[in-house]
Enzyme design. Sequence first.
Site, mmCIF file in Angstrom:
data_model
loop_
_atom_site.group_PDB
_atom_site.id
_atom_site.type_symbol
_atom_site.label_atom_id
_atom_site.label_comp_id
_atom_site.label_asym_id
_atom_site.label_seq_id
_atom_site.Cartn_x
_atom_site.Cartn_y
_atom_site.Cartn_z
ATOM 1 N N LEU A 44 0.887 -1.166 -0.050
ATOM 2 C CA LEU A 44 0.206 -0.257 0.470
ATOM 3 C C LEU A 44 0.809 1.683 0.095
ATOM 4 O O LEU A 44 2.302 0.859 0.377
ATOM 5 C CB LEU A 44 -0.607 -0.138 0.896
ATOM 6 C CG LEU A 44 -2.000 -0.846 1.488
ATOM 7 C CD1 LEU A 44 -2.368 -1.498 2.383
ATOM 8 C CD2 LEU A 44 -2.882 -1.374 0.591
ATOM 9 N N SER A 45 0.231 2.404 -0.311
ATOM 10 C CA SER A 45 1.052 3.129 -0.297
ATOM 11 C C SER A 45 1.742 3.584 0.921
ATOM 12 O O SER A 45 3.016 4.352 0.765
ATOM 13 C CB SER A 45 0.589 4.651 -0.485
ATOM 14 O OG SER A 45 -0.961 4.981 0.591
ATOM 15 N N GLU A 46 1.005 3.622 1.943
ATOM 16 C CA GLU A 46 1.738 3.897 3.006
ATOM 17 C C GLU A 46 1.193 2.303 4.291
ATOM 18 O O GLU A 46 0.239 1.720 4.359
ATOM 19 C CB GLU A 46 1.884 4.772 4.265
ATOM 20 C CG GLU A 46 2.971 5.723 3.899
ATOM 21 C CD GLU A 46 2.520 6.956 2.767
ATOM 22 O OE1 GLU A 46 3.539 7.409 2.771
ATOM 23 O OE2 GLU A 46 1.649 6.393 2.453
ATOM 24 N N THR A 47 2.092 1.853 4.966
ATOM 25 C CA THR A 47 1.928 1.110 6.337
ATOM 26 C C THR A 47 1.769 1.552 8.136
ATOM 27 O O THR A 47 3.316 2.257 7.426
ATOM 28 C CB THR A 47 2.091 -0.305 6.024
ATOM 29 O OG1 THR A 47 1.352 -0.990 5.217
ATOM 30 C CG2 THR A 47 2.133 -0.852 7.649
ATOM 31 N N HIS A 77 -2.680 10.079 6.102
ATOM 32 C CA HIS A 77 -3.678 9.557 5.700
ATOM 33 C C HIS A 77 -3.431 8.214 6.256
ATOM 34 O O HIS A 77 -4.367 7.619 6.407
ATOM 35 C CB HIS A 77 -4.077 8.678 4.411
ATOM 36 C CG HIS A 77 -3.496 7.720 4.034
ATOM 37 N ND1 HIS A 77 -2.212 7.778 3.876
ATOM 38 C CD2 HIS A 77 -3.739 7.062 3.844
ATOM 39 C CE1 HIS A 77 -1.621 6.517 2.425
ATOM 40 N NE2 HIS A 77 -1.881 5.937 3.032
#
Length: 273
Positions: A44-47, A77
């Site tokens: 994902l774009s960030e974890t 986010h």
Amino acid sequence: MKIRIVDAFTDRPFAGNPAGVLLLDSGPFPAPDRLQRVAAELNLSETAFAHPLPPGGEADWALRWFTPTTEVDLCGHATLATAHVLRTTGAADGTVRFASRSGVLRTTARPDGTLTLDFPTAPLTPVAVPPGLVEALGASPLSVHDTGENVGDLLVELADEAAVRALRPDFPALASCSRRGVIATAVAADPAAGHDFVSRGFFPRVGIDEDPVTGSAHTALAPFWSARLGRADLTGLQASARSGLVRTSLRGERTWLTGNAVTVVEGELLAGL
């Protein structure tokens, strides 16, 4: 260990920006390479990884963010997603203070179900158009601003909303144009549509060609558009394929970012950390 995927800056599943969230036990974080492997696995774009801190300090939880390829200094986010998980699981409510690489960040759960992030306002510095940016982005900017160390993006103003929506960047070329990414923005074509400005965020340098909704970018978009539109409180639409709304409120050196979040996946990390 529970692992959750939360769609942030949206009130419905499969929209907004998905973030992985792992709440860890108290104590130090596992080795960075282990956290990075989990983030790469989720892709994902960030974890976000968070663990509780001892009471009485300046923060309640420690928080770190990883893209599939690297750790980042600030992520809106995934912070919103973490606060959402803390509230929905009963681990914390009200205002939560997170210790991060960008200082102490506060999130507040509102009675209407929204969450507000209290982030540092990004300093904006006008800069010349970097070599190769026009070709990589595929559009000519009206202005370009550096967004400072915490954000690390170029804020690129385009002629209109249609120009932002039409972008088809050359991502390998764009990766060399800024420290983190490029935010393209324009005033809304029709403010009656429910947003004051639009944006898109491109971050190939950190392994994300286009981010669905970038909270941290709005700490730069808020002062940029508040100065032009003459209002402290605005709504931004990030016009990605998934799309999402961020309500911004400029408060001097701080910017408040408000949005919703929805948990869409809850599972178990079996490999351990």
